[in-house]
Design a protein around this motif. Sequence first.
Motif, PDB file in Angstrom:
ATOM      1  N   ASN A  20       0.577  -1.591  -0.232  1.00  0.00           N
ATOM      2  CA  ASN A  20      -0.140   0.048  -0.306  1.00  0.00           C
ATOM      3  C   ASN A  20       0.862   1.387   0.144  1.00  0.00           C
ATOM      4  N   ASP A  93      -2.736  -9.781  -1.160  1.00  0.00           N
ATOM      5  CA  ASP A  93      -2.697  -8.703   0.246  1.00  0.00           C
ATOM      6  C   ASP A  93      -2.204  -9.542   0.718  1.00  0.00           C
ATOM      7  N   ASP A  95      -4.227  -8.547   3.971  1.00  0.00           N
ATOM      8  CA  ASP A  95      -5.045  -7.208   4.995  1.00  0.00           C
ATOM      9  C   ASP A  95      -5.965  -8.637   5.869  1.00  0.00           C
ATOM     10  N   SER A  99      -4.535  -8.449  10.125  1.00  0.00           N
ATOM     11  CA  SER A  99      -5.013  -8.517  10.831  1.00  0.00           C
ATOM     12  C   SER A  99      -5.243  -8.873  11.961  1.00  0.00           C
ATOM     13  N   ASP A 118      -5.683   1.762   3.400  1.00  0.00           N
ATOM     14  CA  ASP A 118      -6.202   1.112   3.407  1.00  0.00           C
ATOM     15  C   ASP A 118      -7.773   0.573   3.866  1.00  0.00           C
ATOM     16  N   ASP A 120     -10.332  -0.986   4.064  1.00  0.00           N
ATOM     17  CA  ASP A 120     -10.243  -2.421   4.554  1.00  0.00           C
ATOM     18  C   ASP A 120     -10.278  -2.488   6.417  1.00  0.00           C
ATOM     19  N   PHE A 121      -9.071  -1.903   6.845  1.00  0.00           N
ATOM     20  CA  PHE A 121      -8.345  -1.928   8.306  1.00  0.00           C
ATOM     21  C   PHE A 121      -9.399  -1.002   9.030  1.00  0.00           C
ATOM     22  N   ARG A 123     -12.011  -1.909  10.467  1.00  0.00           N
ATOM     23  CA  ARG A 123     -12.963  -2.356  11.322  1.00  0.00           C
ATOM     24  C   ARG A 123     -12.088  -2.589  12.272  1.00  0.00           C
TER      25      ARG A 123
END
Length: 167
Positions: A20, A93, A95, A99, A118, A120-121, A123
């Motif tokens: 990223n 990726d 992610d 996490s 990103d 997506d992080f 949450r």
Amino acid sequence: MRQSTVHTGQRVAVLADAQNLYHTAQSVYSRKIDYAALLESAVDDRDLIRAIAYVIEANSPDEESFFEALEEIGFETRRKEIRTFGDGSKKADWDVGMSLDAVSLASKVDTLVLCTGDGDFARLCSHLTHEGVRVEVASFGASTADQLVEAAHTHYDLDDEADRFLL
């Protein structure tokens, strides 16, 4: 870079989404990230517990020296190969891996610094906050998802000091 509730003695982990950061630095500045400056700023005289850089193996000529440089700076490297699908598309990726590491580290740190833009992080930030962890995001604001900025306690916009964080 530091803007709020930071205390020396805080235990901090730094998780860097190298893909990223790389894409933003290349597309916006045509430059590379200075990971030493990024790590130093993210730690900010606190107690570093872990620093992990999540990288993609693309079989490029300079990647092994890049991975070694990250390790010399103080990052552990997590590596993943690019997967090529039958239609020619490629994917790699981190992610889920990032996490899982963040959740595993939550009980061992006071602050977790996510170096990514990103969304997506977002949450993950909410979950870590619920667990009592301070979440800081360090990324280039121009390519950072608004929901990630909103979910973090603090966002450090690397664009504000681009020359410090770019080679």
